[in-house]
Motif scaffolding. Structure first.
Motif, PDB file in Angstrom:
ATOM      1  N   UNK B 298       0.842  -1.204   0.000  1.00  0.00           N
ATOM      2  CA  UNK B 298       0.000   0.000   0.000  1.00  0.00           C
ATOM      3  C   UNK B 298       0.870   1.245   0.000  1.00  0.00           C
ATOM      4  N   UNK B 299       0.253   2.388  -0.239  1.00  0.00           N
ATOM      5  CA  UNK B 299       1.037   3.601  -0.469  1.00  0.00           C
ATOM      6  C   UNK B 299       1.993   3.951   0.677  1.00  0.00           C
ATOM      7  N   UNK B 422      -1.691   1.214   9.049  1.00  0.00           N
ATOM      8  CA  UNK B 422      -1.131   2.099   8.028  1.00  0.00           C
ATOM      9  C   UNK B 422      -1.904   2.055   6.715  1.00  0.00           C
ATOM     10  N   UNK B 423      -2.317   0.870   6.279  1.00  0.00           N
ATOM     11  CA  UNK B 423      -3.004   0.807   4.979  1.00  0.00           C
ATOM     12  C   UNK B 423      -4.405   1.403   5.090  1.00  0.00           C
ATOM     13  N   UNK B 424      -5.198   0.927   6.046  1.00  0.00           N
ATOM     14  CA  UNK B 424      -6.557   1.459   6.132  1.00  0.00           C
ATOM     15  C   UNK B 424      -6.536   2.888   6.657  1.00  0.00           C
ATOM     16  N   UNK B 425      -5.692   3.140   7.661  1.00  0.00           N
ATOM     17  CA  UNK B 425      -5.463   4.512   8.118  1.00  0.00           C
ATOM     18  C   UNK B 425      -6.702   5.231   8.615  1.00  0.00           C
ATOM     19  N   UNK B 426      -7.446   4.578   9.483  1.00  0.00           N
ATOM     20  CA  UNK B 426      -8.669   5.196  10.001  1.00  0.00           C
ATOM     21  C   UNK B 426      -8.369   5.877  11.331  1.00  0.00           C
TER      22      UNK B 426
END
Lengths: 601, 601
Positions: B298-299, B422-426
């Protein structure tokens, strides 16, 4: 993506916000996120439009719901793709279920990243479909659009706004990051969006004639007013009509406060078998015509589906988009237009046989509660008392739970608005809805009286009174901080402290640990959330006398800052209506079980 | 619905909870509601299983996520149909995106009401499909079942539990109210659910041979360890393998803390161009083989997709369910079994040419920050300092935002677990995840050392250290109350007070009002949420010296109650990694824009 760069364009986001302002919206709810920040830049550029910034997205959705219920226009919230969007969905579903107009604007990844299925933060899993969240929300909206085409964007914005009004339901607008600033055709903005449904004029006339004939041939008609009258902004014309009809009128629990309760033809709340003694009888057995207007026949709005209207009685249903008289349905006849035309017709051709219609019902007085003498604060006392303290212009918000059942016994002054979420029944709704309602009330007062000496309001008349249980409060408490941040001064928060989930104790597991909650120090909440005068404005009462004393204080009768009143009540005391509905459902379940066993034998 | 009433049955809910306990689960998250209360009655009947009762459902989902990350078993949450279920869905989506095992149990209406499409509270709109919410969650789960058939219920429960493990993803179990107590076949409960995937043995051997050959023929191999190694509970075997390989090893930001950071072959975090100087170069230009294990590309886990590994280098991907060597993919080769067998093979047949593999990388020392001398607390200092204060057994939770970028610079002692999303970042994840992690840590300590003198834990060694910004804190703050209710003593909450959404100020709109938040009085939070000793345990620091002093206090080095430390920082100070990623993305966008304009001309 085309390219249009002449004077006849404006940035897409500018068009969107100007359209939204045209609807009467002044406050935009939501939470900032990197995919919507540039969209938010355009809000301040529209005169009269301001950004709120809620504590979280679910709260933003609830707040938008409360705002819409007071203003009549849609509540608007902005979230970020995925994380914010999904956090809000339960609030949107509540608006869907209760026919509240919402516009949920979602800032998303750019269209290039979408096409590449790039794993950008907030996406879902590997090889992500960036539009998957739009599939998730399809069940809780009337319409949606993706603003990813310059040519169609204005039309798409206008279309979903229109759908929002036609159905009084939530809609979604998805704005990819790379389309926020693009110029789109500006011409459509000059004409307002056509928000009115197209009623079939012949069907409407037929329906009106059929309804008038039914009323004129009935001897004991009854009217029931329900929630959709409010949702489709039909209350004014409805009340004009009721004044012309002068028929005995009831509201449902969800319809409460739509009809001024001082009208001679108003007889209180009809809720199936869970009504005050005599009410069900006059409707179910003694009426030969029941006119059910703007109905939502959900369980707690019909006494747990315990309406039992005589099969001999004729029935008229006035729905959002049709009228049904007996077995004849008149389609494409919309609520406001139907009520307006019916009212106009009656002003020209008054009802025949009026004297017999204007019947006076005999309903026994409400029973005197057995704990009426109690010095402590009881369920049998508190709801009526709060109801009677509300003044015209006040808004009363009742959380799902005991408040919702209790307030059916209260009598409201005309002009008091009562807000509660009975069908969806999501605990946690009330605190953010209170913020939204109070913000709308403050805007209304500025509109009516001017900004006043301190910039927020002058009349200082209307109060937003929140009644929330200590259990429900915990779900969304941080929205009190938003009230403080926005400088609202018209909010009175009553926390019913009965030590846990009392409504659930009544249903099942009275002593079970799962119905307990963390005991909070409610007296510190205002201060913790940033109110400078929080200590001064937080109080606690445990007797009726103390309650009376506090609500008589000048700072309560004329609110000038947020007040918090903690009301101590017994953990096992419940409103009689709640107990009656539970008993009724338990009896029904026991009967079904017996029948099942007998069928097996 | 059949009828089975002999000794070989147990109530459906009893079967469900016993199965869940068998997985190692001890704490069940969730919020009670009338459609799940009877289901909750069965929890206490299972030895070692307890009900938590979170402040709201989103928090319950985040807490279950944090719990799972520490315990390795699924996190379990119980909600009520619709209202609770949807409130939790964003937390479930986060678990889905980050491959965290969750079991979401939903108490629903009875099957008779479902068939009748009755308008029960919590349903969606008119003529409601009671199972519509199950359609909504289909996108965020690996499997689901409806327990509405006596004969298939045990098999269905077992099937979805197995799917939860196979994919390390959330699953849903829907329990209609009328099936909670029904007797179902008990026999299957005696054998544990088979949780292991079936690796294709021939494909596995081929993959092992191919991987060994690649390593043996390479001259400068590099290993990257990423998050799925943790999610599939492969860390132990992975580390055994790394000890045998002794190849230069990096982790990604999401993989951080899986590899003990004191290993001589460990070289820190690789995050594309957003890495310390020299790191990208040794991997991207100086390696001829890159082994990427358990990757999530992911970014923000790849420096904003800025990995640029030389096209001349060979690549090996070790995914959850396949291994890919160059262009050859070996399907149905599962992570744990592959790593185990590879490690076993290497113990029998050690790698040839080992000396050249054991290369020592030359990476320049990290640059000295320009504000290194500052007395106040800076971004360049705080993350390394918190990292170095964490001891083996501690858990560190970093909220999305500056913490997430900052912690990549910290060095952790072996046995420190780092948790972040980190990927979902909620935003809002960290506070409830901290509760779940701390509950799991307390259970682990009891398991390791016995219950101890005060019933909760004895070792008092492991601390759960939460680092959350003042902005993110507001979304889910009430879960601090659950920590207090459950008597957790192992939690240290650090609130980074930088006056709003600093990460968003860095991205866009540094001075915009939408990046401001309500200023709370954080010092009052513990007391407001019910901590008796909350005043004593709340502190505020604004210099490095003061920070050092506080974290050296005995009540910090050996936590005995929840501590809250408010860390004052500059609103515009950001970690260099955040700024680097923003700059990189802005440059890329500007370049794309230029190319677009040029293509048009």
């Amino acid at each position: 993506m085309g390219s249009i760069r002449d004077a006849a364009t404006m940035p897409l986001a500018a068009y969107l916000w100007r359209r939204i302002r045209q609807l009467g919206v002044q406050s935009v709810m939501g939470v900032p996120g990197d995919m919507n920040l540039e969209l938010l830049d355009y809000i301040d550029q529209v005169d009269g439009l301001t950004w709120v910034g809620n504590a979280n997205e679910l709260n933003a959705a609830y707040a938008a719901d409360g705002y819409s219920r007071v203003k009549g226009c849609p509540g608007v919230l902005v979230t970020t793709m995925g994380v914010g969007e999904l956090s809000a969905i339960n609030g949107v579903a509540g608006a869907y279920t209760e026919n509240v107009k919402l516009i949920h604007i979602v800032g998303t990844t750019g269209t290039r990243a979408q096409r590449a299925r790039a794993m950008i933060h907030h996406c879902l899993g590997p090889d992500p479909d960036h539009r998957v969240y739009s599939k998730i929300s399809q069940h809780v909206r009337a319409a949606h659009c993706w603003l990813d085409d310059v040519g169609t964007a204005p039309g798409e914005i206008d279309r979903v706004i229109r759908e929002c009004y036609l159905h009084s339901l939530p809609v979604y607008i998805f704005v990819p990051m790379d389309f926020v600033h693009v110029p789109i055709p500006a011409a459509p903005i000059e004409a307002p969006v056509d928000l009115k449904p197209k009623t079939n004029p012949e069907a409407c006339i037929s329906a009106i004639n059929a309804v008038i004939e039914e009323i004129e041939t009935s001897t004991a008609p009854t009217v029931i007013v329900d929630a959709l009258v409010h949702r489709f902004s039909a209350a004014d014309v409805m009340n004009q009509l009721l004044d012309r009809l002068e028929l005995p009128t009831f509201t449902t629990p969800m319809g409460k406060s739509i009809v001024p309760e001082n009208k001679p033809y108003f007889y209180g709340v009809y809720n199936g078998q869970v009504s005050l003694p005599g009410v069900a009888n006059v409707i179910e057995n003694n009426s030969d015509l029941v006119v059910d207007i703007g109905f939502i026949h959900s369980d707690s709005n019909t006494g747990g589906h315990s309406r039992n209207i005589s099969s001999g009685a004729q029935s008229i249903l006035v729905a959002a988009d049709y009228v049904q008289v007996g077995h004849a349905r008149y389609e494409n006849v919309y609520l406001v237009e139907f009520l307006t035309r019916l009212s106009e017709t009656l002003s020209t051709y008054p009802l025949k046989r009026l004297p017999s219609q204007r019947r006076t019902l005999t309903i026994p007085p409400a029973p005197i509660p057995s704990d009426g003498d109690a010095k402590h604060i009881t369920q049998s006392w508190i709801w009526k008392r709060i109801g009677s303290m509300a003044r015209p212009g006040d808004i009363l918000i009742g959380e799902s739970g005991t408040a919702q059942f209790g307030f059916s016994d209260a009598t409201f002054a005309p002009g008091v608005q009562y807000i509660t979420q009975i069908y969806f029944g999501s605990i946690g709704y009330a605190v953010p809805a209170c913020f939204g309602a109070a913000a709308a009330q403050a805007e209304r007062e500025v509109a009516n009286h001017g900004p006043g000496e301190s910039g927020s309001r002058r009349g200082r008349e209307g109060r937003t009174i929140l009644v929330v249980g200590d259990g429900s409060l915990q779900l969304t408490v941080q929205e009190i901080g938003t009230m403080i941040k926005k400088g609202l001064r018209n909010v009175l928060i009553m926390v019913i402290n009965n030590n846990g989930y009392t409504i659930e104790r009544a249903i099942h597991g009275p002593e079970q640990e799962y119905n307990d909650i963390t005991p909070w120090n409610h007296q510190l909440l205002l201060r913790a959330f940033g109110a400078q005068d929080g200590e001064l404005n937080s109080r606690i009462v445990d007797t009726k006398d103390a309650f009376e004393e506090v609500i008589s204080l000048p700072e309560y009768t004329h609110l000038d800052s947020i007040q918090l009143l903690e009301v101590m009540m017994d953990r096992m005391d419940v409103p009689w209506r709640l107990q009656a509905q539970i008993d009724l459902i338990n009896e029904r379940n026991a009967r079904l079980k017996r029948e099942k066993v007998e069928n097996r034998e």
